[in-house]
Enzyme design. Structure first.
Site, PDB file in Angstrom:
ATOM      1  N   ARG A  59       0.823  -1.219   0.000  1.00  0.00           N
ATOM      2  CA  ARG A  59       0.000   0.000   0.000  1.00  0.00           C
ATOM      3  C   ARG A  59       0.858   1.271   0.000  1.00  0.00           C
ATOM      4  O   ARG A  59       0.490   2.278  -0.609  1.00  0.00           O
ATOM      5  CB  ARG A  59      -0.926  -0.033   1.211  1.00  0.00           C
ATOM      6  CG  ARG A  59      -2.003   1.048   1.223  1.00  0.00           C
ATOM      7  CD  ARG A  59      -3.143   0.641   2.146  1.00  0.00           C
ATOM      8  NE  ARG A  59      -4.136   1.704   2.253  1.00  0.00           N
ATOM      9  CZ  ARG A  59      -4.251   2.510   3.312  1.00  0.00           C
ATOM     10  NH1 ARG A  59      -3.417   2.370   4.337  1.00  0.00           N
ATOM     11  NH2 ARG A  59      -5.180   3.441   3.347  1.00  0.00           N
ATOM     12  N   HIS A  63       0.329   4.335  -2.587  1.00  0.00           N
ATOM     13  CA  HIS A  63       0.071   5.708  -2.143  1.00  0.00           C
ATOM     14  C   HIS A  63       1.211   6.645  -2.527  1.00  0.00           C
ATOM     15  O   HIS A  63       0.997   7.852  -2.651  1.00  0.00           O
ATOM     16  CB  HIS A  63      -0.191   5.741  -0.639  1.00  0.00           C
ATOM     17  CG  HIS A  63      -1.572   5.300  -0.263  1.00  0.00           C
ATOM     18  ND1 HIS A  63      -2.370   5.995   0.615  1.00  0.00           N
ATOM     19  CD2 HIS A  63      -2.314   4.243  -0.673  1.00  0.00           C
ATOM     20  CE1 HIS A  63      -3.545   5.374   0.739  1.00  0.00           C
ATOM     21  NE2 HIS A  63      -3.522   4.303  -0.026  1.00  0.00           N
ATOM     22  N   VAL A  67       0.712   9.996  -5.938  1.00  0.00           N
ATOM     23  CA  VAL A  67       0.938  11.410  -5.597  1.00  0.00           C
ATOM     24  C   VAL A  67       2.221  11.885  -6.281  1.00  0.00           C
ATOM     25  O   VAL A  67       3.328  11.597  -5.819  1.00  0.00           O
ATOM     26  CB  VAL A  67       1.030  11.598  -4.071  1.00  0.00           C
ATOM     27  CG1 VAL A  67       1.207  13.074  -3.732  1.00  0.00           C
ATOM     28  CG2 VAL A  67      -0.221  11.037  -3.393  1.00  0.00           C
ATOM     29  N   SER A  73       7.968  10.278  -2.047  1.00  0.00           N
ATOM     30  CA  SER A  73       7.498  11.447  -1.301  1.00  0.00           C
ATOM     31  C   SER A  73       6.644  11.069  -0.099  1.00  0.00           C
ATOM     32  O   SER A  73       6.614  11.787   0.908  1.00  0.00           O
ATOM     33  CB  SER A  73       6.715  12.399  -2.209  1.00  0.00           C
ATOM     34  OG  SER A  73       5.566  11.762  -2.751  1.00  0.00           O
ATOM     35  N   GLU A  85       2.980  14.121   3.288  1.00  0.00           N
ATOM     36  CA  GLU A  85       1.748  13.436   2.893  1.00  0.00           C
ATOM     37  C   GLU A  85       1.182  12.524   3.974  1.00  0.00           C
ATOM     38  O   GLU A  85       0.081  11.994   3.846  1.00  0.00           O
ATOM     39  CB  GLU A  85       2.015  12.629   1.615  1.00  0.00           C
ATOM     40  CG  GLU A  85       2.405  13.511   0.437  1.00  0.00           C
ATOM     41  CD  GLU A  85       3.084  12.759  -0.703  1.00  0.00           C
ATOM     42  OE1 GLU A  85       2.953  11.513  -0.763  1.00  0.00           O
ATOM     43  OE2 GLU A  85       3.755  13.411  -1.529  1.00  0.00           O
ATOM     44  N   PRO A 160      -7.851   7.564  -4.284  1.00  0.00           N
ATOM     45  CA  PRO A 160      -9.294   7.285  -4.152  1.00  0.00           C
ATOM     46  C   PRO A 160      -9.653   6.784  -2.754  1.00  0.00           C
ATOM     47  O   PRO A 160      -8.882   6.051  -2.130  1.00  0.00           O
ATOM     48  CB  PRO A 160      -9.548   6.216  -5.221  1.00  0.00           C
ATOM     49  CG  PRO A 160      -8.217   5.639  -5.540  1.00  0.00           C
ATOM     50  CD  PRO A 160      -7.204   6.704  -5.289  1.00  0.00           C
ATOM     51  N   ASP A 235     -10.180  -9.433   3.127  1.00  0.00           N
ATOM     52  CA  ASP A 235     -10.601 -10.727   2.571  1.00  0.00           C
ATOM     53  C   ASP A 235     -10.669 -11.703   3.730  1.00  0.00           C
ATOM     54  O   ASP A 235      -9.643 -12.197   4.199  1.00  0.00           O
ATOM     55  CB  ASP A 235      -9.595 -11.185   1.511  1.00  0.00           C
ATOM     56  CG  ASP A 235      -9.763 -12.650   1.105  1.00  0.00           C
ATOM     57  OD1 ASP A 235     -10.806 -13.242   1.427  1.00  0.00           O
ATOM     58  OD2 ASP A 235      -8.845 -13.188   0.462  1.00  0.00           O
ATOM     59  N   THR A 238      -9.251 -15.783   3.041  1.00  0.00           N
ATOM     60  CA  THR A 238      -7.819 -16.089   3.108  1.00  0.00           C
ATOM     61  C   THR A 238      -7.065 -14.775   3.346  1.00  0.00           C
ATOM     62  O   THR A 238      -6.421 -14.243   2.444  1.00  0.00           O
ATOM     63  CB  THR A 238      -7.322 -16.759   1.803  1.00  0.00           C
ATOM     64  OG1 THR A 238      -7.661 -15.907   0.687  1.00  0.00           O
ATOM     65  CG2 THR A 238      -7.950 -18.114   1.601  1.00  0.00           C
TER      66      THR A 238
END
Length: 315
Positions: A59, A63, A67, A73, A85, A160, A235, A238
């Site tokens: 992730r 992210h 950006v 950054s 950020e 998003p 999830d 699993t």
């Protein structure tokens, strides 16, 4: 004629310079041959210690790339000159794994001083995290350099949210040069990791396109008020295996986030979800291709940016 020839030569040189600034899978082969194995070992240790960390590292790369491109950054702490950020809406109390990246950077610096960028570490760690949790591998393109600033406003506007509609998701990814197919494939990253109650409360109390027993079990974890930081796997079937269960869950109306279930809600992406739910190999193929595309979003190369020695601050 001489001037024309000279201009052509300049154009040719510019083209060579531009192409040499593109990313390459062999970027560190000579300058830091131990870079990839060092990152992989550190990622494996972190994921073995806590499986959820694999999703967190994946992730971070996402992210970062959304950006102003994949430029590291997202890792910058606030300074007197700019606000980073980390406190943006999509990131605050949500992004994690910064300490793991710090550890990886320290280990990489010990084998190659100021050679491997933090942005590249994020890209490689994302791949190694997926592999550590049983997912597919891919060749990571390398050669990114690190940004000297960050953008709180872009983080707030371009990443998003869990409340996004299908059209909002499609638009957000399109803005980054990623297709709807890429978006649905990359959303499969939600086959690992966990989400906070505050991100799915509205869905489990107000929405109807949700499996009733699934909804009831979640309401036991996430009260209608309070418990914002209570966690649930994205999830449930699993939670620590990178597979195609995410898509099977969507078909059974067990998408945890509003934005997840939007991918299978009598819309244009239903057929792709159906395909991935029954064809894990197709999902793996599309996911890895999309990860390479995402990793190519506006990288800093050549003389742009820098190679940070500490991922949290500019040199």
């Amino acid at each position: 004629m001489t001037t024309f020839t000279y201009s052509l030569a300049l154009c040719f040189l510019a083209t060579i310079s531009l192409s040499s600034a593109q990313l390459s899978s062999t970027f560190y082969s000579t300058s830091c041959p131990k870079a990839l194995s060092t990152i992989q070992s550190a990622v494996n240790a972190a994921v073995n210690k806590e499986a959820r960390m694999g999703a967190s590292l994946l992730r971070l790369h996402f992210h970062d790339c959304f950006v102003n491109g994949c430029d590291g950054s997202v890792l910058l702490d606030d300074t007197s000159n700019f606000t980073g950020e980390k406190t943006a809406g999509p990131n605050q109390n949500s992004l994690r794994g910064f300490d793991v990246i710090d550890n990886i950077k320290t280990q990489v610096e010990s084998v190659c001083k100021q050679t491997v960028s933090c942005a590249d570490i994020l890209a490689v760690a994302a791949r190694d995290s997926v592999v550590a949790l049983g997912g597919p591998t891919w060749t990571v393109q390398l050669g990114r350099r690190d940004a000297k600033t960050a953008s709180l406003s872009t983080a707030n506007s371009d990443i998003p949210s869990p409340a996004s509609s299908l059209s909002t998701l499609t638009s957000a990814f399109s803005k980054k040069g990623l297709s709807t197919t890429d978006m649905v494939a990359l959303s499969g990253a939600h086959t690992i990791g966990q989400a906070r109650c505050t991100t799915f409360r509205t869905r489990i109390y107000n929405e109807t396109n949700i499996n009733s027993s699934f909804k009831t079990s979640l309401q036991g974890k996430c009260p209608s008020s309070g418990g914002d930081n209570n966690l649930s796997p994205l999830d449930m079937s699993t939670p620590t295996s990178f597979d195609n269960s995410y898509y099977k869950n969507l078909i059974n109306l067990k998408g945890l986030l509003h934005s997840d279930q939007q991918l299978f809600n009598n819309g244009s992406t239903d057929s792709q979800v159906n395909t991935y739910s029954s064809n894990g190999a197709k999902f793996n193929s599309d996911f890895t291709s999309a990860m390479v595309k995402m990793g190519n979003i506006s990288p800093l190369t050549g003389s742009n940016g820098e190679i940070r020695t500490n991922c949290r601050k500019i040199n």
